[in-house]
Design an enzyme around this catalytic site. Structure first.
Site, PDB file in Angstrom:
ATOM      1  N   HIS A 140      -8.808  -0.481  18.444  1.00 31.70           N
ATOM      2  CA  HIS A 140      -8.488   0.770  17.737  1.00 31.70           C
ATOM      3  C   HIS A 140      -9.769   1.267  17.059  1.00 31.70           C
ATOM      4  CE1 HIS A 140      -6.285   3.760  15.498  1.00 31.70           C
ATOM      5  NE2 HIS A 140      -6.615   3.218  14.338  1.00 31.70           N
ATOM      6  N   ARG A 193      -1.565  10.278  20.222  1.00 28.12           N
ATOM      7  CA  ARG A 193      -2.631  11.304  20.253  1.00 28.12           C
ATOM      8  C   ARG A 193      -2.980  11.664  21.693  1.00 28.12           C
ATOM      9  NH1 ARG A 193      -5.928   8.548  15.359  1.00 28.12           N
ATOM     10  NH2 ARG A 193      -4.838   9.637  13.674  1.00 28.12           N
ATOM     11  N   ASP A 211      -2.654   5.798  18.884  1.00 29.85           N
ATOM     12  CA  ASP A 211      -3.639   6.336  19.833  1.00 29.85           C
ATOM     13  C   ASP A 211      -2.934   6.929  21.061  1.00 29.85           C
ATOM     14  OD1 ASP A 211      -5.560   5.408  18.085  1.00 29.85           O
ATOM     15  OD2 ASP A 211      -5.738   3.467  19.092  1.00 29.85           O
ATOM     16  N   GLY A 248       0.878  -1.165   0.000  1.00 28.00           N
ATOM     17  CA  GLY A 248       0.000   0.000   0.000  1.00 28.00           C
ATOM     18  C   GLY A 248       0.915   1.215   0.000  1.00 28.00           C
ATOM     19  N   ALA A 249       0.991   1.898  -1.152  1.00 29.08           N
ATOM     20  CA  ALA A 249       1.887   3.062  -1.273  1.00 29.08           C
ATOM     21  C   ALA A 249       1.093   4.359  -1.183  1.00 29.08           C
ATOM     22  CB  ALA A 249       2.666   2.988  -2.580  1.00 29.08           C
ATOM     23  N   GLY A 250      -0.052   4.286  -0.519  1.00 28.30           N
ATOM     24  CA  GLY A 250      -0.897   5.466  -0.346  1.00 28.30           C
ATOM     25  C   GLY A 250      -0.363   6.360   0.753  1.00 28.30           C
ATOM     26  N   ASN A 251      -1.257   7.093   1.379  1.00 30.54           N
ATOM     27  CA  ASN A 251      -0.833   8.092   2.365  1.00 30.54           C
ATOM     28  C   ASN A 251      -0.037   7.484   3.521  1.00 30.54           C
ATOM     29  OD1 ASN A 251      -1.933  10.263   1.020  1.00 30.54           O
ATOM     30  ND2 ASN A 251      -3.926  10.070   2.014  1.00 30.54           N
ATOM     31  N   VAL A 252      -0.580   6.440   4.130  1.00 28.80           N
ATOM     32  CA  VAL A 252       0.083   5.859   5.313  1.00 28.80           C
ATOM     33  C   VAL A 252       1.325   5.062   4.901  1.00 28.80           C
ATOM     34  CG1 VAL A 252      -0.169   4.280   7.267  1.00 28.80           C
ATOM     35  CG2 VAL A 252      -2.079   5.764   6.612  1.00 28.80           C
ATOM     36  N   ILE A 267      -1.747  -2.582   9.566  1.00 30.29           N
ATOM     37  CA  ILE A 267      -2.214  -1.217   9.833  1.00 30.29           C
ATOM     38  C   ILE A 267      -3.621  -0.986   9.253  1.00 30.29           C
ATOM     39  CG2 ILE A 267      -1.732   1.236   9.442  1.00 30.29           C
ATOM     40  CD1 ILE A 267       1.188   0.758   9.745  1.00 30.29           C
ATOM     41  N   SER A 268      -3.950  -1.675   8.161  1.00 26.81           N
ATOM     42  CA  SER A 268      -5.253  -1.468   7.503  1.00 26.81           C
ATOM     43  C   SER A 268      -6.400  -1.661   8.493  1.00 26.81           C
ATOM     44  CB  SER A 268      -5.415  -2.464   6.348  1.00 26.81           C
ATOM     45  OG  SER A 268      -4.292  -2.447   5.511  1.00 26.81           O
ATOM     46  N   ARG A 306     -14.429   3.041  11.244  1.00 29.56           N
ATOM     47  CA  ARG A 306     -13.409   2.165  10.665  1.00 29.56           C
ATOM     48  C   ARG A 306     -14.024   0.806  10.328  1.00 29.56           C
ATOM     49  NH1 ARG A 306     -11.201   4.710  15.127  1.00 29.56           N
ATOM     50  NH2 ARG A 306      -9.238   5.858  14.870  1.00 29.56           N
TER      51      ARG A 306
HETATM   52  N1  LIG Z   1      -4.095   1.256  12.279  1.00 28.47           N
HETATM   53  C1  LIG Z   1      -3.951   2.571  12.207  1.00 28.47           C
HETATM   54  O1  LIG Z   1      -3.547   3.202  13.181  1.00 28.47           O
HETATM   55  C2  LIG Z   1      -4.285   3.301  10.938  1.00 28.47           C
HETATM   56  C3  LIG Z   1      -3.941   4.649  10.781  1.00 28.47           C
HETATM   57  C4  LIG Z   1      -4.222   5.294   9.580  1.00 28.47           C
HETATM   58  C5  LIG Z   1      -4.824   4.595   8.545  1.00 28.47           C
HETATM   59  N2  LIG Z   1      -5.148   3.291   8.740  1.00 28.47           N
HETATM   60  C6  LIG Z   1      -5.722   2.498   7.651  1.00 28.47           C
HETATM   61  O2  LIG Z   1      -4.693   2.241   6.695  1.00 28.47           O
HETATM   62  C7  LIG Z   1      -5.282   2.018   5.428  1.00 28.47           C
HETATM   63  C8  LIG Z   1      -4.598   2.882   4.369  1.00 28.47           C
HETATM   64  O3  LIG Z   1      -4.870   4.243   4.595  1.00 28.47           O
HETATM   65  P1  LIG Z   1      -4.312   5.358   3.564  1.00 28.47           P
HETATM   66  O4  LIG Z   1      -4.713   6.652   4.104  1.00 28.47           O
HETATM   67  O5  LIG Z   1      -2.882   5.070   3.274  1.00 28.47           O
HETATM   68  O6  LIG Z   1      -5.172   5.016   2.259  1.00 28.47           O
HETATM   69  P2  LIG Z   1      -4.758   5.325   0.750  1.00 28.47           P
HETATM   70  O7  LIG Z   1      -5.999   5.191  -0.061  1.00 28.47           O
HETATM   71  O8  LIG Z   1      -3.989   6.590   0.662  1.00 28.47           O
HETATM   72  O9  LIG Z   1      -3.761   4.131   0.384  1.00 28.47           O
HETATM   73  C9  LIG Z   1      -4.161   2.818   0.302  1.00 28.47           C
HETATM   74  C10 LIG Z   1      -3.387   2.168  -0.828  1.00 28.47           C
HETATM   75  O10 LIG Z   1      -3.697   0.768  -0.865  1.00 28.47           O
HETATM   76  C11 LIG Z   1      -3.594   0.373  -2.227  1.00 28.47           C
HETATM   77  N3  LIG Z   1      -4.218  -0.923  -2.435  1.00 28.47           N
HETATM   78  C12 LIG Z   1      -5.527  -1.250  -2.468  1.00 28.47           C
HETATM   79  N4  LIG Z   1      -5.683  -2.568  -2.711  1.00 28.47           N
HETATM   80  C13 LIG Z   1      -4.438  -3.088  -2.802  1.00 28.47           C
HETATM   81  C14 LIG Z   1      -3.948  -4.404  -3.020  1.00 28.47           C
HETATM   82  N5  LIG Z   1      -4.754  -5.451  -3.204  1.00 28.47           N
HETATM   83  N6  LIG Z   1      -2.616  -4.581  -3.063  1.00 28.47           N
HETATM   84  C15 LIG Z   1      -1.762  -3.521  -2.897  1.00 28.47           C
HETATM   85  N7  LIG Z   1      -2.191  -2.261  -2.685  1.00 28.47           N
HETATM   86  C16 LIG Z   1      -3.507  -2.053  -2.634  1.00 28.47           C
HETATM   87  C17 LIG Z   1      -4.290   1.515  -2.965  1.00 28.47           C
HETATM   88  O11 LIG Z   1      -4.001   1.515  -4.362  1.00 28.47           O
HETATM   89  C18 LIG Z   1      -3.768   2.722  -2.226  1.00 28.47           C
HETATM   90  O12 LIG Z   1      -2.621   3.267  -2.845  1.00 28.47           O
HETATM   91  C19 LIG Z   1      -6.777   2.292   5.589  1.00 28.47           C
HETATM   92  O13 LIG Z   1      -7.479   1.107   5.793  1.00 28.47           O
HETATM   93  C20 LIG Z   1      -6.827   3.155   6.855  1.00 28.47           C
HETATM   94  O14 LIG Z   1      -8.067   3.084   7.495  1.00 28.47           O
HETATM   95  C21 LIG Z   1      -4.901   2.648   9.896  1.00 28.47           C
HETATM   96  O1  LIG Z   2      -9.231   7.170  11.706  1.00 36.53           O
HETATM   97  C1  LIG Z   2      -9.019   6.364  10.812  1.00 36.53           C
HETATM   98  O2  LIG Z   2      -9.931   5.853  10.142  1.00 36.53           O
HETATM   99  C2  LIG Z   2      -7.616   6.011  10.424  1.00 36.53           C
HETATM  100  C3  LIG Z   2      -6.790   5.553  11.573  1.00 36.53           C
HETATM  101  O3  LIG Z   2      -7.317   4.438  12.180  1.00 36.53           O
HETATM  102  C4  LIG Z   2      -6.492   6.648  12.544  1.00 36.53           C
HETATM  103  O4  LIG Z   2      -6.742   6.466  13.740  1.00 36.53           O
HETATM  104  O5  LIG Z   2      -5.976   7.694  12.113  1.00 36.53           O
END
Ligand SMILES: NC(=O)c1ccc[n+]([C@@H]2O[C@H](COP(=O)([O-])OP(=O)(O)OC[C@H]3O[C@@H](n4cnc5c(N)ncnc54)[C@H](O)[C@@H]3O)[C@@H](O)[C@H]2O)c1
Ligand SMILES: O=C(O)C[C@H](O)C(=O)O
Length: 312
Positions: A175, A151, A148, A7-11, A118-119, A88
């Site tokens: 969470h 925060r 958490d 997952g190369a998105g935001n997180v 993390i997802s 979530r």
């Molecule tokens: N546990 C935590 O504390 C925490 C904190 C923040 C975000 N999150 C979770 O992390 C996840 C990602 O958040 P984000 O903001 O980076 O989202 P995002 O949309 O910016 O990035 C997610 C990435 O996953 C990729 N993706 C989707 N399906 C895929 C697959 N099968 N294989 C590979 N890559 C795939 C997407 O193309 C995308 O680039 C979310 O589920 C969010 O709720 C959890």
């Molecule tokens: O709040 C969310 O959905 C993303 C993550 O779990 C967070 O706590 O930032």
């Protein structure tokens, strides 16, 4: 040491960036399903290395897991983030299939890697990963409590007008907006109980703000947060790779500890090279234990959805 971040998105990209910037690994591989996306993020991060004097090698891959072979740690961030107004838990239908397939693919090439989930919904995704892969319980760690707690310390710091880094505070339980448990009783300012500086009402408000910390940011940003989540993931990776044995609140499989069985939930654990090593008993009060049990009930009902979705 090699780390894969799926997952190369935001997180994911933030986590990879912090790992590279702090030179926690020799090599970081970013993977995403979106064509050329991970390659682009990796190239961008790579172009910071001469600016920041960083030696970590970084590359990206579109769904080719062979490039992740022999990773020491795999961080799973793939899947949908929530939008304002969502919980979530509502992400489970989409993210369960994604997390399961990603974990299977990554594990084929790195069977000994410690997996950091993390997802969201993270507690249930951690349980799914552990159960569907049939791994030793210490090899799978969910990251939520570190964020958490950051925060929690942040809100304490604002109320005390003190640097958050001088504060101690831990959040256990799930969470989720209603399942996390900020342990105000144990919050301290360099060892002095925070209750000596803040009223009971102030501490209650700080706990409430912490619990909805993710939702608050989601409302402000239009999607969920990433800087602190990515950094929290990197901190966990650091304790694994450097065998630091830090005590961190993480989501791990409970087999009777804290009064719960067959569930992954946030508790303080010692984190080292092989994953989580030991659960630390914080000796909860009756009220805290009751909150923990309620949190477990809520997470367990989400875990039951995994069967309905046919992923477990
Ligand atoms: N546990 C935590 O504390 C925490 C904190 C923040 C975000 N999150 C979770 O992390 C996840 C990602 O958040 P984000 O903001 O980076 O989202 P995002 O949309 O910016 O990035 C997610 C990435 O996953 C990729 N993706 C989707 N399906 C895929 C697959 N099968 N294989 C590979 N890559 C795939 C997407 O193309 C995308 O680039 C979310 O589920 C969010 O709720 C959890
Ligand atoms: O709040 C969310 O959905 C993303 C993550 O779990 C967070 O706590 O930032």
């Amino acid at each position: 040491m090699k780390v894969t971040v799926v997952g190369a998105g935001n997180v994911g990209a933030t986590c990879a960036d912090v790992i590279a910037f702090r030179q926690l690994a020799d090599e970081v591989v970013l993977v995403d399903i979106r064509e050329n996306f991970a390659e682009g993020k990796a190239l961008d991060i790579y172009q910071t290395t001469s600016l920041m004097d960083v030696k970590t090698k970084i590359s990206g891959s579109t769904n080719d897991y062979s490039k992740t072979a022999n990773s020491d740690v795999i961080v799973i961030t793939s899947g949908l983030p929530r939008k304002p107004g969502m919980t979530r838990e509502e992400l489970i239908g989409t993210n369960a299939g994604i997390v399961k397939s990603v974990a299977e693919n990554a594990l084929k090439y790195s069977p000994k890697a410690v997996i950091v989930v993390i997802s969201n919904p993270m507690d249930t995704m951690t349980y799914l990963t552990l159960k569907s892969l049939g791994l030793p319980k210490n090899q799978v760690i969910g990251m939520g409590g570190i964020l958490d707690s950051a925060r929690f310390k942040g809100y304490l710091g604002l109320a005390l007008n003190a640097p958050a880094a001088d504060l101690q505070g831990t959040v256990i339980g799930g969470h989720g907006d209603t399942t996390m448990i900020p342990l105000t009783r144990l919050a301290t300012v360099n060892g002095i109980p925070a209750s000596q500086f803040l009223s009971a009402d102030q501490l209650k408000q700080i706990a409430a703000d912490t619990m909805v910390g993710g939702a608050t940011l989601t409302k402000m940003l239009g999607t969920s947060a990433w800087y602190a989540p990515g950094a929290a993931g990197a901190l966990l990776v650091e304790s694994i790779l450097r065998d630091q044995k830090r005590v961190m609140p993480c989501c791990v499989y409970l087999d009777g500890e804290y009064g719960q069985k067959d569930i992954c939930l946030g508790v303080p654990v010692v984190i080292g090279r092989n994953g989580w090593e030991k659960i630390v008993d914080y000796k909860l009060t009756a009220d805290e234990q009751e909150a923990f049990n309620k949190s477990a009930d809520a997470v367990r009902s989400m875990n039951n959805v995994l069967k309905e979705l046919n992923v477990l």
